[in-house]
Scaffold this active site. Structure first.
Site, PDB file in Angstrom:
ATOM      1  N   ASP A   1       8.538 -10.229   9.713  1.00 43.46           N
ATOM      2  CA  ASP A   1       8.443 -10.638   8.458  1.00 43.46           C
ATOM      3  C   ASP A   1       7.986 -12.034   8.210  1.00 43.46           C
ATOM      4  O   ASP A   1       7.585 -12.899   7.831  1.00 43.46           O
ATOM      5  CB  ASP A   1       9.791  -9.959   7.528  1.00 43.46           C
ATOM      6  CG  ASP A   1       9.757  -9.245   6.639  1.00 43.46           C
ATOM      7  OD1 ASP A   1       9.078  -8.518   6.648  1.00 43.46           O
ATOM      8  OD2 ASP A   1      10.359  -8.665   5.757  1.00 43.46           O
TER       9      ASP A   1
ATOM     10  N   GLU B   1       0.593  -1.095   0.263  1.00 42.32           N
ATOM     11  CA  GLU B   1      -0.449  -0.508  -0.390  1.00 42.32           C
ATOM     12  C   GLU B   1       0.459   1.576   0.037  1.00 42.32           C
ATOM     13  O   GLU B   1       0.659   2.189   1.113  1.00 42.32           O
ATOM     14  CB  GLU B   1      -0.699   0.000   1.085  1.00 42.32           C
ATOM     15  CG  GLU B   1      -0.261   0.210   2.802  1.00 42.32           C
ATOM     16  CD  GLU B   1       0.350  -1.352   3.012  1.00 42.32           C
ATOM     17  OE1 GLU B   1       0.670  -2.180   2.353  1.00 42.32           O
ATOM     18  OE2 GLU B   1       0.123  -1.329   4.284  1.00 42.32           O
TER      19      GLU B   1
ATOM     20  N   TYR C   1      -4.698 -10.788   9.180  1.00 40.45           N
ATOM     21  CA  TYR C   1      -6.042 -10.355   8.517  1.00 40.45           C
ATOM     22  C   TYR C   1      -7.219 -11.087   9.157  1.00 40.45           C
ATOM     23  O   TYR C   1      -8.142 -10.580   9.602  1.00 40.45           O
ATOM     24  CB  TYR C   1      -5.649 -10.502   7.130  1.00 40.45           C
ATOM     25  CG  TYR C   1      -4.320 -10.654   6.584  1.00 40.45           C
ATOM     26  CD1 TYR C   1      -4.446  -9.326   5.286  1.00 40.45           C
ATOM     27  CD2 TYR C   1      -3.076 -10.284   7.146  1.00 40.45           C
ATOM     28  CE1 TYR C   1      -2.870  -8.993   5.139  1.00 40.45           C
ATOM     29  CE2 TYR C   1      -1.684 -10.063   6.907  1.00 40.45           C
ATOM     30  CZ  TYR C   1      -1.934  -9.033   5.569  1.00 40.45           C
ATOM     31  OH  TYR C   1      -0.640  -8.854   4.566  1.00 40.45           O
TER      32      TYR C   1
ATOM     33  N   HIS D   1      -6.063   0.268   2.872  1.00 44.92           N
ATOM     34  CA  HIS D   1      -5.258   1.070   3.214  1.00 44.92           C
ATOM     35  C   HIS D   1      -5.471   2.622   3.482  1.00 44.92           C
ATOM     36  O   HIS D   1      -4.232   2.571   4.336  1.00 44.92           O
ATOM     37  CB  HIS D   1      -3.268   0.063   3.083  1.00 44.92           C
ATOM     38  CG  HIS D   1      -3.371  -0.955   3.399  1.00 44.92           C
ATOM     39  ND1 HIS D   1      -3.151  -1.033   4.869  1.00 44.92           N
ATOM     40  CD2 HIS D   1      -3.262  -2.192   3.518  1.00 44.92           C
ATOM     41  CE1 HIS D   1      -2.974  -2.208   5.494  1.00 44.92           C
ATOM     42  NE2 HIS D   1      -3.129  -3.365   4.366  1.00 44.92           N
TER      43      HIS D   1
ATOM     44  N   GLU E   1      -3.365  -4.435   8.802  1.00 46.56           N
ATOM     45  CA  GLU E   1      -4.298  -5.500   8.343  1.00 46.56           C
ATOM     46  C   GLU E   1      -5.489  -5.654   9.548  1.00 46.56           C
ATOM     47  O   GLU E   1      -6.687  -6.048   7.523  1.00 46.56           O
ATOM     48  CB  GLU E   1      -3.228  -6.651   8.177  1.00 46.56           C
ATOM     49  CG  GLU E   1      -1.676  -5.498   7.762  1.00 46.56           C
ATOM     50  CD  GLU E   1      -2.009  -5.858   6.106  1.00 46.56           C
ATOM     51  OE1 GLU E   1      -3.352  -6.257   5.628  1.00 46.56           O
ATOM     52  OE2 GLU E   1      -1.115  -4.750   5.882  1.00 46.56           O
TER      53      GLU E   1
ATOM     54  N   HIS F   1      -8.197  -4.122  -1.252  1.00 52.35           N
ATOM     55  CA  HIS F   1      -7.315  -3.523  -0.001  1.00 52.35           C
ATOM     56  C   HIS F   1      -6.399  -3.275  -0.212  1.00 52.35           C
ATOM     57  O   HIS F   1      -6.425  -2.364   1.518  1.00 52.35           O
ATOM     58  CB  HIS F   1      -6.809  -5.647  -0.094  1.00 52.35           C
ATOM     59  CG  HIS F   1      -5.697  -5.686   1.207  1.00 52.35           C
ATOM     60  ND1 HIS F   1      -6.408  -6.103   2.239  1.00 52.35           N
ATOM     61  CD2 HIS F   1      -4.439  -5.173   1.403  1.00 52.35           C
ATOM     62  CE1 HIS F   1      -5.977  -6.000   3.586  1.00 52.35           C
ATOM     63  NE2 HIS F   1      -4.583  -5.640   3.035  1.00 52.35           N
ATOM     64  N   GLU F   2      -4.906  -2.719  -1.021  1.00 52.03           N
ATOM     65  CA  GLU F   2      -4.676  -1.656  -0.852  1.00 52.03           C
ATOM     66  C   GLU F   2      -5.272  -0.195  -0.653  1.00 52.03           C
ATOM     67  O   GLU F   2      -4.848   0.781  -0.002  1.00 52.03           O
ATOM     68  CB  GLU F   2      -3.060  -1.405  -1.965  1.00 52.03           C
ATOM     69  CG  GLU F   2      -3.093  -3.140  -2.516  1.00 52.03           C
ATOM     70  CD  GLU F   2      -2.219  -3.875  -1.147  1.00 52.03           C
ATOM     71  OE1 GLU F   2      -1.478  -3.077  -0.050  1.00 52.03           O
ATOM     72  OE2 GLU F   2      -2.256  -5.282  -1.162  1.00 52.03           O
TER      73      GLU F   2
HETATM   74  N1  BES Z   1       1.190  -4.436   4.130  1.00 55.58           N
HETATM   75  C1  BES Z   1       0.434  -5.474   2.795  1.00 55.58           C
HETATM   76  C2  BES Z   1       1.914  -6.459   2.504  1.00 55.58           C
HETATM   77  C3  BES Z   1       2.921  -6.818   3.080  1.00 55.58           C
HETATM   78  C4  BES Z   1       2.627  -7.431   4.594  1.00 55.58           C
HETATM   79  C5  BES Z   1       4.211  -6.551   3.515  1.00 55.58           C
HETATM   80  C6  BES Z   1       4.088  -7.642   5.348  1.00 55.58           C
HETATM   81  C7  BES Z   1       5.089  -6.596   3.872  1.00 55.58           C
HETATM   82  C8  BES Z   1       5.479  -7.328   5.545  1.00 55.58           C
HETATM   83  C9  BES Z   1      -0.480  -6.034   2.044  1.00 55.58           C
HETATM   84  O1  BES Z   1      -1.115  -4.928   2.447  1.00 55.58           O
HETATM   85  C10 BES Z   1      -1.041  -7.218   2.309  1.00 55.58           C
HETATM   86  O2  BES Z   1      -1.683  -7.324   2.655  1.00 55.58           O
HETATM   87  N2  BES Z   1      -0.896  -7.426   1.142  1.00 55.58           N
HETATM   88  C11 BES Z   1      -1.439  -8.770   0.777  1.00 55.58           C
HETATM   89  C12 BES Z   1      -2.877  -8.310  -0.208  1.00 55.58           C
HETATM   90  C13 BES Z   1      -4.135  -9.374  -0.018  1.00 55.58           C
HETATM   91  C14 BES Z   1      -4.621  -9.508   1.545  1.00 55.58           C
HETATM   92  C15 BES Z   1      -5.186  -9.142  -0.594  1.00 55.58           C
HETATM   93  C16 BES Z   1      -1.421 -10.042  -0.226  1.00 55.58           C
HETATM   94  O3  BES Z   1       0.389  -9.571  -0.099  1.00 55.58           O
HETATM   95  O4  BES Z   1      -1.112 -11.187   0.326  1.00 55.58           O
HETATM   96 ZN    ZN Z   2      -2.933  -5.580   4.001  1.00 52.71          ZN
END
Ligand code: BES
Ligand code: ZN
Length: 602
Positions: free
Chosen positions: A372, A265, A380, A293, A312, A289-290
Site C-alpha cells: 500500500d 473490484e 497502471y 478486472h 493493474e 476499470h473495475e
Molecule cells: N484494485 C484497485 C484499488 C486498490 C489498489 C486497492 C491497491 C488497494 C490497493 C482498483 O482496481 C483501482 O485500480 N482503482 C483505481 C481506479 C482508477 C484507475 C480508474 C482508483 O481507485 O484510483
Molecule cells: Zn485496478
C-alpha cells in the site's frame, strides 16, 4: 523448477504461508456484526486440501478457540505481531482437513471501517465496509492471505434488521429474526482472500440490466443508477473482446464518502466512491476499470504483490480498449494522456526520493515494505503502455488472440511476472526482444521507444498549458471535462501565480463543476499557487470525501509553507473522523513530516 526460481518467485514475501504447506480450498464464515462494540464475532471453518502444519496470516484477531470439526481443541501458536505482515498463526490441520476457528476482530482492524450514522449520507444508521487489498483480509479472516491461493466460500452475516448485509458473492437468502437479520452468501468461484468483501448499512438497489444493479444509500441511488447506465454496453464490449463474463452478476455498491479508493473490484459487487456519482456520467471510466478486472485480476490474478502490475497494467489496457469501442480513439487517447501525467508526477517523486527501482514494473518488495505504501501509477500506466507496445509490434489481431489464450490458460489461476513473460515468449516468439521487454519490466523509467499518445483533443489543450496561458472564454467553453483535467495537469506550476488560478476559476467556474476530478485539479492549483479565495472550498472538499488520490496531493500542497502546515493540521483534525484508517495513516504521516514529496496515490 530451479531452486532459485522457488526462492525468488514462489514465496510470497507478504504472507506467512510457506510453499509446500497444505492450502485452503473452502471457507465457511459465520459473522455477527456488532456495531456497538465495533467488532465482528466470527466462526470460520477452513477446509484444506490435506492435513499438515500451516502458517496462517492474521492481524489483530483475538482467537477464542481452534478445534477440529469434532470440537476437540487443537494446540496453536499465535506469534507476536510484526509490522506489515501481522501475526503468524501456526497450527496443524488434522485428518479430515478442517480447522474451526472462533475469534473476534479488533476495533482497529486495518481492513474494516466502522462509520457512525453522522458519517453516512442518511445519518440514521451506522455503516461498515471492508477493504481487503492488499494485506487487510487477514484483519477480518484468519487465512492464507496470499493472492496465489484461491478458495470458494459461503458466509452468514447477522446484522441489525434495519440494515442490509452485502457481500461480494451470490446472495442465497435473507431471514429476519426479531431485531436481527441473517444474510446468506456464497462464492462458488475460487477467489484469493483479498477479494472477500462485505458491507453493512442502510442500502437500496436499482436494477440497471438483467445482470447488474447498483446498491447505494437511498439519497444517492437514483443518480448512481443513471450515471452507471452504460454498464450493460461496457459488459458486452468486454465480452466480445475477451470472452464470457464468468461471475454471473456485475453489481456495484456506492459507499459512503470515506471510501479511500476510486473503486475496488470485489467480484460480483464492485465497490465505488460516491465522488464518481456526478449526475452527468462524466466519471464512469472508473466502472469500466473495475469491470475489466473481472478478467484481469479476478479471473487471472497476480501471484504476489510484487506482480501487482499484472493486475493493474492489464486492467488499464482493457479499460482503454473498452473506452475505445464506446467513445472512440480520440477520447481514449485523452484518458491515456491524463494517466500519463499522473504517472510522470509519480516517477518524478520517486526520482527525488532516490527510489528509481520503484519505477520498474517487476518489483522486488521485501516483506518489510507494505505494498500500500508503494502505490503509484507506475503499474497502471507503464504496465498498460507495455501492452500497447506489444500490440503495436505484432498487430492488434494477433495480440487479441494472445490475450484470449492467456485468459483461457490462466483462468482461476495466479501467476508471476516471469510466468507471463514465458507465456508471451512461447506464443509470440521474438516480440519481447522486439520491444525490449526487459527495459519495461526490470529497468526504471519509461523506455525511449514507448508508444506515443496523440490526439487533436490533447493538442487543443496542451498548446495553452505548455505556454502557461489561460484559454480565452470562447475556447475554454468548448473543452470537455477530461480536457480540463489534462490542461490543469499539464499547466507548468513555475509559470503560474495565484492570478492564473483566479482567472481560470473566475472565467470558467472550475471549482464549482460537477466533475469531481476537475474541481479537485482546480483546487489543487489554487493551493499550489497560494490563491486564498478558495480556502473555504478546499476545506469543504476535504471534508466531503476521503479518496486518498485527492487527499494526499491537497494536504501535501497545503503543508508546503509553515502557515499552510498549521492550516492543514487543523483541517485534518476536523475531517479525519470521516476518513478511512488507510487514509488517516497516509495523511497523518505527511503532516507529521511534510518534507519529502511522494507519489500521488489512488
Ligand atoms: N484494485 C484497485 C484499488 C486498490 C489498489 C486497492 C491497491 C488497494 C490497493 C482498483 O482496481 C483501482 O485500480 N482503482 C483505481 C481506479 C482508477 C484507475 C480508474 C482508483 O481507485 O484510483
Ligand atoms: Zn485496478
Amino acid at each position: 523448477m530451479h531452486f532459485l526460481d522457488a526462492l525468488l518467485h514462489s514465496r510470497d514475501p507478504h504472507s506467512f504461508h510457506a510453499p509446500g504447506q497444505p492450502t485452503m480450498t473452502h471457507l465457511k464464515w459465520e459473522v455477527r456484526v456488532e456495531f456497538g462494540e465495533r467488532r465482528l464475532v466470527c466462526r470460520a471453518v477452513l477446509t484444506f486440501d490435506r492435513p499438515g502444519s500451516v502458517d496462517l496470516d492474521t492481524r489483530g484477531l483475538e482467537i477464542d478457540s481452534i478445534t477440529g470439526p469434532d470440537l476437540i481443541p487443537i494446540p496453536y501458536t499465535l506469534h507476536p505481531e510484526v509490522p506489515v505482515l501481522g501475526s503468524r498463526l501456526t497450527v496443524t490441520v488434522p485428518e479430515g482437513n478442517q480447522l474451526v476457528i472462533t475469534y473476534t476482530t479488533s476495533q482497529k482492524a486495518s481492513g474494516l471501517q466502522w462509520l457512525t450514522p453522522a458519517q453516512t449520507g442518511g445519518k440514521r444508521h451506522p455503516f461498515l465496509f471492508s477493504q481487503g487489498e492488499c494485506l487487510h483480509a487477514r484483519s477480518y479472516v484468519p487465512c492464507q492471505d496470499t493472492p496465489a491461493i484461491r478458495f470458494t466460500y459461503e458466509a452468514e452475516l447477522t446484522v441489525p434488521r434495519a440494515l442490509r448485509g452485502l457481500m461480494a458473492a451470490g446472495h442465497t437468502g435473507r431471514q429476519e429474526l426479531g431485531d436481527l437479520a441473517l444474510e446468506r452468501w456464497a462464492m462458488p468461484q475460487p477467489i484469493p482472500a483479498y477479494l472477500i468483501a462485505l458491507a453493512v448499512g442502510e442500502l437500496e438497489s436499482r436494477d440497471i440490466t438483467p445482470r447488474s444493479r447498483v446498491w447505494a444509500e437511498p439519497h444517492i441511488v437514483e443518480m448512481a443508477a443513471s450515471d452507471f447506465r452504460d454498464v450493460g454496453a461496457m459488459m458486452e464490449v468486454a465480452e466480445r473482446l475477451y470472452g464470457p463474463y464468468d461471475w454471473e452478476r456485475f453489481d456495484m455498491l456506492v459507499l459512503p464518502p470515506s471510501f479511500p479508493y476510486g473503486g475496488m473490484e470485489n467480484p460480483r459487487l464492485t465497490f465505488l466512491t460516491p465522488s464518481i456519482v456526478t449526475g452527468d456520467r462524466s466519471m464512469v471510466s472508473v466502472v469500466g476499470h473495475e469491470l475489466a478486472h473481472s478478467w484481469t485480476g479476478n479471473l487471472v490474478t497476480n501471484a504476489t504483490w510484487r506482480d501487482f502490475w499484472l493486475n493493474e497494467g492489464w486492467t488499464t489496457y482493457v479499460q482503454w480498449r473498452i473506452r475505445e469501442v464506446l467513445a472512440g480513439k480520440d477520447e481514449t487517447a485523452l484518458e491515456m494522456a491524463i494517466l500519463q501525467r499522473e504517472f510522470q508526477r509519480d516517477i518524478e517523486a520517486f526520482a527525488e526520493k532516490g527510489q528509481p527501482e520503484r519505477t520498474a514494473l517487476g518489483t522486488f518488495l521485501p516483506g518489510t515494505v507494505d505494498p500500500d505504501e508503494t502505490f503509484s501509477r507506475v503499474p497502471y500506466f507503464k504496465g498498460a503502455l507495455f501492452f500497447v507496445a506489444l500490440e503495436q509490434a505484432v498487430g492488434r489481431e494477433r495480440f487479441d488472440e494472445l490475450i484470449r489464450k492467456y485468459i483461457a490458460r490462466f483462468r482461476f489461476k495466479s501467476l508471476t511476472t516471469p510466468e507471463l513473460l514465458d507465456f508471451i515468449a512461447a506464443e509470440l516468439p521474438g516480440v519481447l526482444e522486439a520491444v525490449q521487454a526487459w527495459r519495461w519490466v526490470y529497468e526504471p523509467w519509461l523506455p525511449d521507444n514507448s508508444p506515443a499518445i496523440a490526439s487533436d483533443l490533447i493538442t487543443a489543450v496542451s498548446r495553452y498549458a505548455s505556454a502557461g496561458e489561460v484559454p480565452p472564454p470562447e475556447v475554454g467553453m468548448t473543452w470537455s471535462d477530461p480536457q480540463w483535467i489534462l490542461y490543469l495537469e499539464l499547466l507548468p506550476r513555475v509559470r503560474c501565480t495565484w492570478k492564473t488560478a483566479a482567472t481560470l476559476d473566475g472565467r470558467f467556474r472550475l471549482s464549482e463543476r460537477a466533475n469531481t476530478e476537475v474541481r479537485w485539479s482546480c483546487l489543487l492549483l489554487a493551493v499550489e499557487t497560494g490563491y486564498k479565495a478558495v480556502r473555504e472550498k478546499v476545506e469543504q472538499f476535504l471534508a466531503s470525501q476521503g479518496r486518498v488520490k485527492y487527499l494526499r496531493p491537497l494536504y501535501r500542497a497545503m503543508a508546503k509553507t509553515p502557515e499552510g502546515l498549521v492550516w492543514a493540521r487543523e483541517v485534518f483534525d476536523r475531517c479525519k473522523d470521516g476518513y478511512h484508517p488507510i487514509a488517516v495513516s497516509v495523511i497523518g504521516k505527511i503532516l507529521a513530516d511534510p518534507s519529502p514529496s511522494a507519489p500521488a496515490g489512488t
